[in-house]
Scaffold this motif. Structure first.
Motif, mmCIF file in Angstrom:
data_model
loop_
_atom_site.group_PDB
_atom_site.id
_atom_site.type_symbol
_atom_site.label_atom_id
_atom_site.label_comp_id
_atom_site.label_asym_id
_atom_site.label_seq_id
_atom_site.Cartn_x
_atom_site.Cartn_y
_atom_site.Cartn_z
ATOM 1 N N THR A 1 5.060 -5.313 2.511
ATOM 2 C CA THR A 1 5.685 -3.955 2.016
ATOM 3 C C THR A 1 5.279 -3.744 0.731
ATOM 4 N N ALA A 2 5.115 -4.456 -0.099
ATOM 5 C CA ALA A 2 4.774 -4.442 -1.519
ATOM 6 C C ALA A 2 3.071 -3.954 -1.538
ATOM 7 N N ALA B 1 1.607 -0.443 -2.587
ATOM 8 C CA ALA B 1 0.544 -0.380 -3.704
ATOM 9 C C ALA B 1 -0.818 0.299 -3.085
ATOM 10 N N THR B 2 -1.234 -0.099 -2.080
ATOM 11 C CA THR B 2 -2.475 0.401 -1.562
ATOM 12 C C THR B 2 -2.275 1.865 -1.238
ATOM 13 N N LEU C 1 -3.305 8.321 -5.125
ATOM 14 C CA LEU C 1 -4.015 8.702 -6.440
ATOM 15 C C LEU C 1 -5.683 8.943 -6.492
ATOM 16 N N GLY C 2 -6.227 8.029 -5.832
ATOM 17 C CA GLY C 2 -7.664 8.066 -5.772
ATOM 18 C C GLY C 2 -8.432 9.141 -5.051
ATOM 19 N N LEU D 1 -11.141 -1.357 -3.850
ATOM 20 C CA LEU D 1 -9.717 -1.952 -4.736
ATOM 21 C C LEU D 1 -9.019 -2.172 -3.888
ATOM 22 N N GLU D 2 -8.450 -1.544 -2.758
ATOM 23 C CA GLU D 2 -7.573 -2.086 -1.900
ATOM 24 C C GLU D 2 -7.737 -3.368 -1.290
ATOM 25 N N ILE D 3 -9.061 -3.524 -0.793
ATOM 26 C CA ILE D 3 -9.300 -4.831 -0.187
ATOM 27 C C ILE D 3 -9.244 -6.165 -1.393
#
Length: 164
Positions: free
Chosen positions: A12-13, A17-18, A24-25, A65-67
């Motif tokens: 969940t965290a 975040a992703t 935002l991206g 970034l997410e990976i």
């Protein structure tokens, strides 16, 4: 704490975040695109190539970034022994490719499965964003969009600019 509860809490965290990174991206990409189109479209004729290329590369950066975020979680929490394995597993899971050779321990496998669902949703969101941006810039005539309509449309279609 129960093993399943811990996996769900971590997932969940990281999902939160992703999603925040993605939101935002995409907002930043749209802002950069608007900035570019307002300043450079009049004298750069390559926008039919540069704009889609820029958006796609920006989306690659976001997904990267997410990976990497997932990979760092796998590595720092010692779910996988090396950063390379964590990055490879994360990329494979996020993109829903599947089997990588690296396997999470049973007590962490739900995190990997939820990364796949997260990646599928974020890739779908990016696809919708790309389609919507390109559709608006090339063909759309509506006035309710933050980017200049028809900014990279073919020359046969008259270029319109948004009134301020």
């Amino acid at each position: 704490m129960d093993v399943l509860a811990r996996q769900l809490l971590i997932s969940t965290a990281v999902v939160s975040a992703t999603v925040l990174i993605h939101l935002l991206g995409l907002d930043a990409l749209q802002g950069l695109l608007r900035w570019h189109l307002e300043r450079f479209t009049r004298w750069i004729n390559l926008d039919r190539v540069l704009v889609p290329l820029g958006v796609v590369l920006g989306l690659f950066v976001l997904h990267g970034l997410e990976i990497w975020l997932y990979a760092l979680v796998y590595w720092k929490m010692q779910m996988l022994p090396t950063l390379e394995q964590a990055l490879y597993f994360s990329t494979s899971s996020y993109s829903t490719v599947g089997e990588t050779g690296a396997i999470l321990p049973d007590r962490w496998r739900i995190v990997g499965v939820l990364e796949a669902i997260n990646g599928m949703l974020l890739i779908g969101w990016s696809t919708a964003f790309l389609f919507q941006i390109l559709h608006h810039l090339m063909w759309d005539d509506s006035d309710n969009h933050p980017l200049p309509k028809g900014a990279i449309a073919r020359a046969s279609k008259p270029r319109r600019t948004r009134q301020k």
